[in-house]
Design a protein around this motif. Sequence first.
Motif, PDB file in Angstrom:
ATOM      1  N   MET A  52      30.068  35.663  46.800  1.00  0.00           N
ATOM      2  CA  MET A  52      30.872  35.078  47.635  1.00  0.00           C
ATOM      3  C   MET A  52      32.421  35.023  47.182  1.00  0.00           C
ATOM      4  SD  MET A  52      31.009  31.605  49.624  1.00  0.00           S
ATOM      5  CE  MET A  52      31.835  30.658  48.220  1.00  0.00           C
ATOM      6  N   ASN A  53      32.673  34.706  46.005  1.00  0.00           N
ATOM      7  CA  ASN A  53      34.049  34.730  45.314  1.00  0.00           C
ATOM      8  C   ASN A  53      34.647  36.272  45.458  1.00  0.00           C
ATOM      9  OD1 ASN A  53      33.951  31.838  45.252  1.00  0.00           O
ATOM     10  ND2 ASN A  53      33.198  32.210  42.894  1.00  0.00           N
ATOM     11  N   VAL A  54      33.836  37.170  45.062  1.00  0.00           N
ATOM     12  CA  VAL A  54      34.039  38.443  45.101  1.00  0.00           C
ATOM     13  C   VAL A  54      34.597  38.878  46.375  1.00  0.00           C
ATOM     14  CG1 VAL A  54      33.576  40.768  44.507  1.00  0.00           C
ATOM     15  CG2 VAL A  54      32.921  38.980  42.903  1.00  0.00           C
ATOM     16  N   ALA A  55      33.887  38.785  47.550  1.00  0.00           N
ATOM     17  CA  ALA A  55      33.993  38.988  48.916  1.00  0.00           C
ATOM     18  C   ALA A  55      35.343  38.356  49.320  1.00  0.00           C
ATOM     19  CB  ALA A  55      32.604  38.615  49.806  1.00  0.00           C
ATOM     20  N   LEU A  56      35.550  36.778  48.962  1.00  0.00           N
ATOM     21  CA  LEU A  56      36.640  36.181  49.400  1.00  0.00           C
ATOM     22  C   LEU A  56      38.023  36.798  48.828  1.00  0.00           C
ATOM     23  CD1 LEU A  56      35.424  32.699  49.074  1.00  0.00           C
ATOM     24  CD2 LEU A  56      36.327  33.465  51.088  1.00  0.00           C
TER      25      LEU A  56
ATOM     26  N   PHE B  48      38.851  39.321  39.159  1.00  0.00           N
ATOM     27  CA  PHE B  48      38.960  40.451  38.455  1.00  0.00           C
ATOM     28  C   PHE B  48      38.191  41.538  39.132  1.00  0.00           C
ATOM     29  CE2 PHE B  48      37.571  43.660  35.550  1.00  0.00           C
ATOM     30  CZ  PHE B  48      38.759  43.824  34.513  1.00  0.00           C
ATOM     31  N   LEU B  49      37.150  41.299  39.209  1.00  0.00           N
ATOM     32  CA  LEU B  49      36.189  42.352  39.841  1.00  0.00           C
ATOM     33  C   LEU B  49      36.570  42.854  41.117  1.00  0.00           C
ATOM     34  CD1 LEU B  49      33.745  44.299  39.572  1.00  0.00           C
ATOM     35  CD2 LEU B  49      32.310  42.286  40.351  1.00  0.00           C
ATOM     36  N   ALA B  50      36.970  41.797  41.942  1.00  0.00           N
ATOM     37  CA  ALA B  50      37.485  42.173  43.506  1.00  0.00           C
ATOM     38  C   ALA B  50      38.551  43.084  43.403  1.00  0.00           C
ATOM     39  CB  ALA B  50      37.518  40.957  44.297  1.00  0.00           C
ATOM     40  N   THR B  51      39.677  42.877  42.356  1.00  0.00           N
ATOM     41  CA  THR B  51      40.708  43.611  42.223  1.00  0.00           C
ATOM     42  C   THR B  51      40.481  44.968  41.627  1.00  0.00           C
ATOM     43  OG1 THR B  51      41.948  41.510  41.783  1.00  0.00           O
ATOM     44  CG2 THR B  51      43.228  43.734  41.415  1.00  0.00           C
ATOM     45  N   PHE B  52      39.520  45.119  40.712  1.00  0.00           N
ATOM     46  CA  PHE B  52      39.046  46.291  40.003  1.00  0.00           C
ATOM     47  C   PHE B  52      38.593  47.089  41.261  1.00  0.00           C
ATOM     48  CE2 PHE B  52      36.485  48.793  37.493  1.00  0.00           C
ATOM     49  CZ  PHE B  52      37.063  49.199  36.569  1.00  0.00           C
ATOM     50  N   ILE B  53      37.474  46.573  41.820  1.00  0.00           N
ATOM     51  CA  ILE B  53      36.954  47.229  43.020  1.00  0.00           C
ATOM     52  C   ILE B  53      38.034  47.965  43.953  1.00  0.00           C
ATOM     53  CG2 ILE B  53      35.304  47.131  45.030  1.00  0.00           C
ATOM     54  CD1 ILE B  53      33.895  45.030  43.511  1.00  0.00           C
ATOM     55  N   ASN B  54      38.823  46.934  44.477  1.00  0.00           N
ATOM     56  CA  ASN B  54      39.779  47.483  45.444  1.00  0.00           C
ATOM     57  C   ASN B  54      40.564  48.715  45.091  1.00  0.00           C
ATOM     58  OD1 ASN B  54      40.684  47.059  48.174  1.00  0.00           O
ATOM     59  ND2 ASN B  54      42.645  45.987  47.356  1.00  0.00           N
TER      60      ASN B  54
ATOM     61  N   SER C 222      45.224  46.962  34.730  1.00  0.00           N
ATOM     62  CA  SER C 222      46.217  46.035  34.533  1.00  0.00           C
ATOM     63  C   SER C 222      46.368  45.071  35.902  1.00  0.00           C
ATOM     64  CB  SER C 222      47.481  46.762  34.539  1.00  0.00           C
ATOM     65  OG  SER C 222      48.630  45.853  34.328  1.00  0.00           O
ATOM     66  N   LYS C 223      46.153  45.437  36.999  1.00  0.00           N
ATOM     67  CA  LYS C 223      46.303  44.450  38.189  1.00  0.00           C
ATOM     68  C   LYS C 223      44.933  43.698  37.965  1.00  0.00           C
ATOM     69  CE  LYS C 223      48.396  47.325  42.143  1.00  0.00           C
ATOM     70  NZ  LYS C 223      48.102  47.882  43.276  1.00  0.00           N
ATOM     71  N   ALA C 224      43.696  43.923  37.645  1.00  0.00           N
ATOM     72  CA  ALA C 224      42.738  43.178  37.731  1.00  0.00           C
ATOM     73  C   ALA C 224      42.744  42.001  36.600  1.00  0.00           C
ATOM     74  CB  ALA C 224      41.481  43.755  37.381  1.00  0.00           C
ATOM     75  N   CYS C 225      43.377  42.403  35.403  1.00  0.00           N
ATOM     76  CA  CYS C 225      43.646  41.347  34.359  1.00  0.00           C
ATOM     77  C   CYS C 225      44.817  40.381  34.996  1.00  0.00           C
ATOM     78  CB  CYS C 225      44.202  42.267  33.226  1.00  0.00           C
ATOM     79  SG  CYS C 225      42.713  42.994  32.168  1.00  0.00           S
ATOM     80  N   THR C 226      45.838  40.930  35.572  1.00  0.00           N
ATOM     81  CA  THR C 226      46.887  39.956  36.213  1.00  0.00           C
ATOM     82  C   THR C 226      46.367  39.131  37.143  1.00  0.00           C
ATOM     83  OG1 THR C 226      48.543  41.659  35.633  1.00  0.00           O
ATOM     84  CG2 THR C 226      49.062  39.973  37.050  1.00  0.00           C
ATOM     85  N   VAL C 227      45.449  39.597  38.043  1.00  0.00           N
ATOM     86  CA  VAL C 227      45.013  38.628  38.962  1.00  0.00           C
ATOM     87  C   VAL C 227      43.815  37.640  38.223  1.00  0.00           C
ATOM     88  CG1 VAL C 227      43.748  38.662  41.250  1.00  0.00           C
ATOM     89  CG2 VAL C 227      45.294  40.456  41.035  1.00  0.00           C
ATOM     90  N   GLY C 228      43.066  38.084  37.480  1.00  0.00           N
ATOM     91  CA  GLY C 228      42.048  37.203  36.785  1.00  0.00           C
ATOM     92  C   GLY C 228      42.861  36.022  36.200  1.00  0.00           C
TER      93      GLY C 228
END
Length: 265
Positions: free
Chosen positions: A1-5, A217-223, A236-242
Amino acid sequence: MNVALHLAKQGANVAFASKVGTDEPGKKLVDFLTKNNLYGSLIQQDEKLPTCEVTVKLDENQQATYTIPEPVSWDNIITTADLTTAGKKASAIVFGSLACREMGTRNTLLNLLDETAALKIFDVNLRAPHYTLSTIENLAARADIVKMNEEEAGLLINGSKGDLKDKITEFRKKYHAQTICVTRGENGAMVWHDYEFYEHPGCKVEVVDTVGAGDSFLATFINGLLNKQPIDKVLSKACTVGAFVAGKRGANPAYDEEILELLKR
């Protein structure tokens, strides 16, 4: 759910599949999903099993451990026409190992994965005692992308005596995933993609709690992957958002202007 959000907040078209009970927590969860545009025909209801309520405990370093009851409603997700259709239409399916601890949901997921051409993204969730190695291996063999943390990588590749790169290489030889991502907490993450390694050292942040940091992190990586951005930029984006989420209370804090601008680039 968190990934989806988090995917939804980043502009992705997301459908979320799960199951709740008919109890009060289930009603509250349905209200929450409705407010966040994630409630639809893929949210099933179970007349007998309760909605899952997980207890989260933070240690002195704000690292989370979880107490997960069983059986709960999402242990019994069943195959429906809506779920099958959604799976065939999806460009990507994100799934975790935790939901596969019981045969009912596990068989539903395996059938769904076998009937779709979607990109299959496996989020490894090794929460003892809620997994078996055979189930993890079965899911990994079906995955195009595997995301796990460093501790999980050590458990799954315990035969390797080398460093993390050696472990990832060994994992890839066994399961043939096209992308393997290992998060390393405050030390960032490492990715193997198209026969190359990419690393990010992580972002300095005062940790408030780690709940949801890996999911963001995973949501940003997937996107980033679905938008065909370069892997080093995606990482880089995924690490920053995480790191941003780790510095906030709760799994789904509102993004500030800096994060919103980052996601537009």
